[in-house]
Each structure stands twice: as C-alpha cells, then as structure tokens.
Write a protein that holds these residues in place. Structure first.
Motif, PDB file in Angstrom:
ATOM      1  N   GLY A 113      -3.461  16.716   3.746  1.00  0.00           N
ATOM      2  CA  GLY A 113      -4.284  16.461   2.566  1.00  0.00           C
ATOM      3  C   GLY A 113      -4.012  15.146   1.856  1.00  0.00           C
ATOM      4  N   GLN A 114      -3.287  14.237   2.482  1.00  0.00           N
ATOM      5  CA  GLN A 114      -2.981  12.970   1.806  1.00  0.00           C
ATOM      6  C   GLN A 114      -4.234  12.141   1.540  1.00  0.00           C
ATOM      7  N   TRP A 115      -5.288  12.373   2.304  1.00  0.00           N
ATOM      8  CA  TRP A 115      -6.516  11.619   2.136  1.00  0.00           C
ATOM      9  C   TRP A 115      -7.206  11.914   0.801  1.00  0.00           C
ATOM     10  N   ARG A 116      -6.928  13.101   0.225  1.00  0.00           N
ATOM     11  CA  ARG A 116      -7.690  13.536  -0.952  1.00  0.00           C
ATOM     12  C   ARG A 116      -7.526  12.580  -2.133  1.00  0.00           C
ATOM     13  N   ALA A 117      -6.359  11.996  -2.292  1.00  0.00           N
ATOM     14  CA  ALA A 117      -6.142  11.067  -3.406  1.00  0.00           C
ATOM     15  C   ALA A 117      -6.996   9.812  -3.263  1.00  0.00           C
ATOM     16  N   TYR A 118      -7.487   9.550  -2.045  1.00  0.00           N
ATOM     17  CA  TYR A 118      -8.247   8.330  -1.758  1.00  0.00           C
ATOM     18  C   TYR A 118      -9.725   8.633  -1.486  1.00  0.00           C
ATOM     19  N   GLU A 119     -10.147   9.848  -1.774  1.00  0.00           N
ATOM     20  CA  GLU A 119     -11.487  10.280  -1.370  1.00  0.00           C
ATOM     21  C   GLU A 119     -12.587   9.373  -1.911  1.00  0.00           C
ATOM     22  N   GLY A 152       0.826  -1.204   0.000  1.00  0.00           N
ATOM     23  CA  GLY A 152       0.000   0.000   0.000  1.00  0.00           C
ATOM     24  C   GLY A 152       0.859   1.253   0.000  1.00  0.00           C
ATOM     25  N   LYS A 153       1.899   1.252   0.846  1.00  0.00           N
ATOM     26  CA  LYS A 153       2.818   2.392   0.903  1.00  0.00           C
ATOM     27  C   LYS A 153       3.614   2.513  -0.401  1.00  0.00           C
ATOM     28  N   ALA A 154       4.045   1.389  -0.974  1.00  0.00           N
ATOM     29  CA  ALA A 154       4.819   1.420  -2.217  1.00  0.00           C
ATOM     30  C   ALA A 154       4.020   2.073  -3.344  1.00  0.00           C
ATOM     31  N   PHE A 155       2.750   1.682  -3.483  1.00  0.00           N
ATOM     32  CA  PHE A 155       1.941   2.247  -4.565  1.00  0.00           C
ATOM     33  C   PHE A 155       1.478   3.663  -4.243  1.00  0.00           C
ATOM     34  N   GLU A 156       1.368   3.988  -2.961  1.00  0.00           N
ATOM     35  CA  GLU A 156       1.080   5.382  -2.600  1.00  0.00           C
ATOM     36  C   GLU A 156       2.229   6.283  -3.043  1.00  0.00           C
ATOM     37  N   ASP A 157       3.451   5.851  -2.794  1.00  0.00           N
ATOM     38  CA  ASP A 157       4.614   6.639  -3.210  1.00  0.00           C
ATOM     39  C   ASP A 157       4.679   6.780  -4.730  1.00  0.00           C
ATOM     40  N   ARG A 158       4.129   5.794  -5.445  1.00  0.00           N
ATOM     41  CA  ARG A 158       4.124   5.841  -6.911  1.00  0.00           C
ATOM     42  C   ARG A 158       2.906   6.586  -7.462  1.00  0.00           C
ATOM     43  N   VAL A 159       2.126   7.161  -6.561  1.00  0.00           N
ATOM     44  CA  VAL A 159       0.915   7.916  -6.926  1.00  0.00           C
ATOM     45  C   VAL A 159      -0.030   7.023  -7.740  1.00  0.00           C
ATOM     46  N   GLU A 160      -0.253   5.828  -7.230  1.00  0.00           N
ATOM     47  CA  GLU A 160      -1.232   4.905  -7.801  1.00  0.00           C
ATOM     48  C   GLU A 160      -2.244   4.576  -6.710  1.00  0.00           C
ATOM     49  N   PRO A 161      -3.147   5.532  -6.383  1.00  0.00           N
ATOM     50  CA  PRO A 161      -4.018   5.357  -5.213  1.00  0.00           C
ATOM     51  C   PRO A 161      -4.946   4.159  -5.297  1.00  0.00           C
ATOM     52  N   ALA A 162      -5.420   3.813  -6.498  1.00  0.00           N
ATOM     53  CA  ALA A 162      -6.340   2.674  -6.600  1.00  0.00           C
ATOM     54  C   ALA A 162      -5.647   1.380  -6.175  1.00  0.00           C
ATOM     55  N   ARG A 163      -4.444   1.138  -6.712  1.00  0.00           N
ATOM     56  CA  ARG A 163      -3.710  -0.076  -6.339  1.00  0.00           C
ATOM     57  C   ARG A 163      -3.291  -0.006  -4.863  1.00  0.00           C
TER      58      ARG A 163
END
Length: 545
Positions: A519-525, A235-246
C-alpha cells in the motif's frame, strides 16, 4: 625459429615505436577527444597500409567498443594478441570488452594473465574485483577492494565499489561506513547517496538532506548521472519523512532525466507480446515441446522487478536442494544472438525459434547449463535464475529447457509499478522511468503470461506476493509441491540465510516476512493517474489473469 622471448621484445619495440608515427599521433589525438569520425578513416587507412600494425588494431578495437560493437572489438583484440601475445594493454582491453558482454569468468582469466605478467595497476584490480563480484567470488573481491582502499584512501568510487560488495554479502554496517567514507571524499557523488537510500534501512538526517540539496544546487560540474541519483535519494529521504509531495517531485525529476536518456518504446514491447501470441500457438508448442535439453536443474523466477522475486529466491535457496545464484543475463543474450544470426532484429527471437533446425533447441538448453555452471558453488541439484525480465523470453526458456521449473512472481500492480518508479536501476529496466510506460509494461507482461497459461497449462507456477505475506507456510508448501520438493522449515526462516544477495531487496529479505511494502502507493495516489489509466482493471484482476 622458437625464439619466443626475442620475438616478444621485437613486437613490443614495434608497438612503442608506432607512438612516434605522425599518423598514429593524429589518430591518438582524435581518440582522446572522442572524435571518432576523424579517427575511424585514419585507422582504416593505416591498417590498409599495414594490416599487421598491432597498435592500430588495438585502437580500432577501442573505437568499436566505444560505439557498443563489442563482438567486433573482441575479434580485433584477439587478432592483436595473436600477432603480439605479450601486448598486455590489448589483453586488458579484451578483459574489459568481455566484462561488458557479461562474460565475467573469461574477463577474470584475461586479467589474471595480465597481472601475472607484472602489469598491476588499480584499474585492472578494480575490474577484476567487479568481475569476481558477478560470478560469486566475493571473498577475493573484498580482499582486492580492501587493499585498493588502503592504497588509495581518497578514491571515492573505490570506497563505493567496496560498499557494494559489503552490502551484497550482508555486512550492512561496514557497507554504510564505506559509503559514508566515499561521501566524505566527494559529497556530490550521487550514486553513493542513492546506494545508501537503496539499502532501504538508512534514515537520512537533516545534515544528509542539506548536503544532497546543496549538491543539486551547485549546478557547476554536476553531471546528469549524479543529478538523477541525488533526486532518487532525496525522493526516498522525503518518503521516509512522510512528505509525499516533496518526495514525488524528486522521484519525477530523477525519472525524467533517465527517461530522456533511454527513450523506451512501449509499443515495441506490445508488438513483441503480440508476436508471441501469434506465433507460439498450441500446435507450435506441442510440436516443439520436449526437443530441448532434458535437465531439470534450473528454476526460473520471473515477472516484474520489485514483485517479490528476491523473497521467493531467498525462501527457495534456504532449502537443502536449491542453490540461489543471481539475476543471470544468459537467456536474453542467447535469445538476442539467435535473432541476430537468423537475420532479424534483436527482439525477433520468436522468428528465430520458429525457424530452428531439429536439435538446435537441445543445443541451446545445454549451452545455458554450461554458461551458468560457474555460478553454481555447491552440489545442490537445483539452482535459481531470478532475472525478472525473463518473462519476455518464457517461450524460449520453455522450449530449450522443457523440464525447467518456472515461477511467476506477481505483486499488486500499483504497489509493484510505483515501486519500480521510485527505484533507480543500474541498467536493463528502461520501462521503469515513466508511469504510463510502467503500466503498459505490466499489462503486456500479464497478457503474455495469460497466453502461456493457455498454450502450456500448468507449466508456470504463480506466486502472488500478497498471498505469500498473508499465508507464508501455505504458499511455501504449494511452491515446493510444484517443484517436487519436500517441505523444510528452513524455508520459513529464510531471513537467517547468510547467502550473498545482489538485488535492491537484499536488506529486506534479511528480515522476517512483513507487510511494510504493502500500500505504499496510496500516499502518492494524487500523482498516479497515468499509471492507473495504463493498468485499466488490473488492480482488481491481477492475481487471476
């Protein structure tokens, strides 16, 4: 007769002889297979026949420990050692039981006795290092882990534990190296992957992601514990890659695994807050306030995890009069013990508080000071307990320590709650594995804090995380004024403080103040509907409630 040496030899000979007894063999076999329903009646029968069978007493203690009855286990082990003081295995078991009760200094004392008697092995040394890490004995803990990893260079979990201590003292490069060595030995060890992710500074490369995905796909032999850690790390790896869905898929999978195991009940938290509001009325608080221990030494920083409490602690511990310690378990333990001894459930500390005899509040305040004294390594007049969950025991704290200062660390609920959802905690945060549960927990916390402000106006100082980021000096000056301390420039240079930090924010507070987490939550809204529903209007009103 005073012939202690011969007595010890006879005791140990009797213990060794018992391993050949058919009943003891049957008990041992059942214990080995974790067949406790078979082992328990056999042990009871054995101890009825011979109440002085020390080996059987020890096995009964082990059985009690396996089902979480640590106090019973401790009592049995102390009886075994009363009968056979040289029984090193029982003393080592006692150290483990003390550790599991968070009585770390006592555990170290028992282990020292075992090791001094020549009973040295990796398990005992590992436990001692872990206990030392919980009471601030980092130098000796690092020495032990360095020695163990030299002796057992292919033991992945030893390298992981070594990495944890190195991270705590701020040696990030060596911590990463230790974690990487553990993964060379055991690539599917999920906790190590999560430990790297949890540094918040490591960017996983393609090879890392492929290794984690391969470990998840090789289902054979992969425990749920490893699986959930791998999901959080991915989850953290794909968050860093800006892939919120994965990223969200993995966070959700990891949380689901832990949620099924923990089975958190949000209604119980709501009921406890209701009970606080009903019982701790202005009249009750006024009647009991001032009866506790008058010491002003403790500073409590509480709220939700991931709300900025480590940053506040780092700022305050940079002051010449304040010592940072860690998240101390003593307040919840004391409150739950009082509830049990009053005949209630572990959550019913409120009723226990209401029924206390005069003088008991002062005794409890003095007990807290005594229990936490081992955490104080300097002669600074004030020290911090930053266990976030202490908000649920704020009334207990305020009455047993009426002059202690209390700080409420509060962060925007969507940032705070989603940060909890993507953070795998080792223990103690059962609410954090379900979005609806997290939102309800945050709302109940705000409800409780609003009640305390009504019945104890001005007693708690609130630090709103976003205001601290926007105006560090103004907020720090206000905080120090609440504590009655002069402003010191070092508090604004907190990131240069080299103190050990045990929490998930350890690397973040070693950097200057920044807004990276806002604001990190916004990508996962798109996936946060259950959280938003549980929070209601708190995203707009959280700072003032």
């Amino acid at each position: 007769m005073g012939r202690d040496g011969e007595a010890e030899l006879s005791e140990m000979a009797a213990i060794r002889a018992s391993v050949h007894d058919p009943m003891m063999i049957a008990i041992a076999r059942a214990m080995l297979e974790n067949d406790l329903p078979t082992a328990e009646p056999l042990l009871r029968q054995r101890l009825k026949q011979d109440p002085f069978d020390v080996a059987a007493i020890r096995l009964m203690a082990e059985l009690a420990a396996r089902i979480g009855r640590y106090r019973d286990s401790e009592t049995l082990l102390r009886r075994a050692l009363e009968l056979a003081p040289a029984f090193a295995a029982a003393r080592a078991n006692l150290a483990t039981v003390l550790y599991k009760q968070h009585r770390f200094a006592e555990a170290v004392g028992e282990l020292d006795a075992v090791l001094a008697a020549g009973e040295v092995d990796a398990g005992k040394l590992n436990l001692k290092a872990a206990a030392l890490g919980r009471i601030g004995g980092y130098d000796e803990a690092m020495r032990i882990y360095a020695e163990l990893t030299r002796t057992f260079p292919d033991h992945a979990k030893l390298w992981m534990s070594y990495g944890h201590i190195l991270k705590t003292v701020g040696d990030q490069a060596e911590a990463i190296a230790a974690y990487r060595r553990a993964l060379e030995i055991e690539p599917g060890l999920g906790e190590v992957w999560w430990s790297l992710a949890n540094l918040k500074t490591v960017q996983f490369g393609d090879a890392d992601v492929e290794a984690m995905e391969a470990a998840l796909e090789s289902a054979e032999g992969l425990s749920d514990e490893n699986r959930l850690h791998l999901h959080f790390a991915l989850g953290k790896a794909f968050e860093d890659r800006v892939e919120p869905a994965r990223s969200f898929v993995h966070y959700a999978e990891g949380n689901q695994l832990r949620s099924m195991e923990i089975k958190h009940d949000p209604d119980a938290i709501a009921a406890q807050v209701d009970h606080v509001i009903e019982t701790l009325t202005p009249a009750f608080v006024s009647e009991h306030m001032g009866q506790g221990d008058p010491s002003p030494d403790p500073i409590f920083v509480l709220g939700l995890p991931r709300a900025g409490s480590t940053l506040i602690e780092q700022i305050l511990s940079s002051h010449s009069q304040v010592e940072g310690t860690m998240e101390l378990p003593d307040i919840p333990q004391m409150a739950m013990r009082e509830a049990r001894e009053a005949g209630g459930k572990r959550q019913d500390w409120i009723d226990a508080l209401a029924g206390m005899e005069p003088g008991r509040l002062a005794e409890l305040g003095a007990e807290f000071l005594d229990r936490t004294r081992i955490q104080r390594k300097t002669d600074k007049p004030f020290y911090i307990d930053k266990l976030p969950n202490n908000w649920a025991y704020l009334g207990f704290i305020a009455l047993i320590l009426p002059n202690a200062n209390i700080i409420d660390a509060r962060r925007h609920p969507l940032d705070c709650c989603f940060s909890n959802f993507k953070q795998h905690f080792a223990k103690g945060q059962g609410f954090s594995y379900d979005l609806s549960h997290i939102g309800r927990y945050y709302a109940d916390y705000v409800r409780a804090m609003a009640h305390y402000e009504r019945v104890m106006p001005g007693r708690v100082h609130r630090v709103v995380h976003e205001r601290l980021l926007d105006d560090p000096e103004g907020e720090v000056r206000s905080l120090l004024a609440y504590l009655g301390l002069p402003f010191e420039e070092a508090c604004l240079q907190f990131h240069t403080n080299t103190r050990a930090v045990r929490t998930a924010s350890s690397e973040q507070v070693r950097r200057p103040i920044n807004r990276d987490g806002v604001g990190q939550w916004r990508a996962y809204e798109a996936w946060l509907g259950p959280l938003k529903d549980a929070l209601g209007d708190l995203p707009e009103a959280y700072a003032e409630r």
